[in-house]
Design an enzyme around this catalytic site. Structure first.
Site, PDB file in Angstrom:
ATOM      1  N   GLY A   1      62.876  66.871  49.407  1.00  0.00           N
ATOM      2  CA  GLY A   1      63.081  67.819  50.493  1.00  0.00           C
ATOM      3  C   GLY A   1      63.088  67.076  51.813  1.00  0.00           C
TER       4      GLY A   1
ATOM      5  CD  GLN B   1      60.316  65.612  56.710  1.00  0.00           C
ATOM      6  OE1 GLN B   1      60.895  66.426  56.009  1.00  0.00           O
ATOM      7  NE2 GLN B   1      59.595  64.610  56.224  1.00  0.00           N
TER       8      GLN B   1
ATOM      9  CB  CYS C   1      54.928  63.773  53.699  1.00  0.00           C
ATOM     10  SG  CYS C   1      55.880  64.411  55.092  1.00  0.00           S
ATOM     11  CG  LEU C   2      60.690  61.617  52.595  1.00  0.00           C
ATOM     12  CD1 LEU C   2      62.127  62.113  52.663  1.00  0.00           C
ATOM     13  CD2 LEU C   2      60.592  60.334  51.796  1.00  0.00           C
TER      14      LEU C   2
ATOM     15  CG  HIS D   1      56.020  69.152  51.777  1.00  0.00           C
ATOM     16  ND1 HIS D   1      54.954  68.317  51.565  1.00  0.00           N
ATOM     17  CD2 HIS D   1      56.846  68.485  52.627  1.00  0.00           C
ATOM     18  CE1 HIS D   1      55.121  67.201  52.258  1.00  0.00           C
ATOM     19  NE2 HIS D   1      56.265  67.285  52.902  1.00  0.00           N
ATOM     20  CD  GLU D   2      60.655  69.392  52.810  1.00  0.00           C
ATOM     21  OE1 GLU D   2      60.877  69.154  54.023  1.00  0.00           O
ATOM     22  OE2 GLU D   2      60.184  68.533  52.039  1.00  0.00           O
TER      23      GLU D   2
ATOM     24  CG  HIS E   1      58.007  69.023  57.397  1.00  0.00           C
ATOM     25  ND1 HIS E   1      57.312  68.052  58.089  1.00  0.00           N
ATOM     26  CD2 HIS E   1      58.084  68.591  56.116  1.00  0.00           C
ATOM     27  CE1 HIS E   1      56.979  67.079  57.254  1.00  0.00           C
ATOM     28  NE2 HIS E   1      57.429  67.383  56.056  1.00  0.00           N
TER      29      HIS E   1
END
Length: 188
Positions: free
Chosen positions: A46, A51, A99-100, A141-142, A145
């Site tokens: 994702g 991000q 997480c990226l 999660h997304e 963000h």
């Protein structure tokens, strides 16, 4: 299409609520295409627009289940409903995520087992996604963000303190830091 730099925790765009998409333009379509390329290159399951430095309510997702069935898409202006969390501590083997924007680390986090997400697709058509398991985890999660929340913000005290030590050691936590998949040597 292009692989975009991914912002690292501490960048203001990651810690502020994103704005709704008012109009689906060619620029929005290009952003989403670039987000898919970036997510795939990372690799990730994702990626939210904040991000990559864009404060809009958009995220992409991709997941392949145990049977090899692909699940991939983008959602704009999502709304999220979820079942209440099961009480107890998260299982580090089954409930850890990464997480990226905090690359190279994973921590256990309890998430709702099932969710409903509504929003619109790239054609402006309504979307309704009901998922459970890892797909529900990805959606939560997304979505976080888009509200300026990183998963590390939801960790228990001990793990949260560990993330802060890691961030200090790596020099994270300041505006303007990023990494680019395929360019920078970061194990996301």
């Amino acid at each position: 299409m292009a692989v975009l730099p991914i912002r690292i925790m501490g960048d203001p765009v990651l810690h502020a609520p994103a704005s709704p998409v008012e109009e689906i333009t060619d620029e929005i379509r290009q952003l989403i295409a670039d987000m898919f390329e970036t997510m795939d290159a990372a690799p990730g399951v994702g990626l939210a627009a904040p991000q990559v430095g864009v404060g809009l309510r958009i995220y992409t997702y991709a997941y392949q289940d145990d049977e090899g069935n692909p699940w991939r898409g983008a959602i704009l202006n999502p709304e999220l409903w979820m079942r209440p969390l099961e009480p107890g501590e998260p299982d580090p083997d089954d409930e850890s995520e990464g997480c990226l924007s905090f690359p190279g680390e994973r921590f256990p986090l309890r998430r709702s087992e099932s969710v409903l997400v509504t929003g619109i697709d790239l054609d402006g058509e309504p979307l309704r996604i009901e998922v459970d398991g890892w797909r529900a985890r990805i959606m939560q999660h997304e979505f976080d963000h888009l509200d300026g929340i990183l998963y590390i913000d939801r960790l228990g005290d001990t793990d949260w303190k560990t993330t802060q030590k890691i961030a200090r050691k790596r020099g994270w936590g300041r505006p303007g830091q990023s990494w680019t998949p395929g360019v920078d040597d970061i194990d996301a």
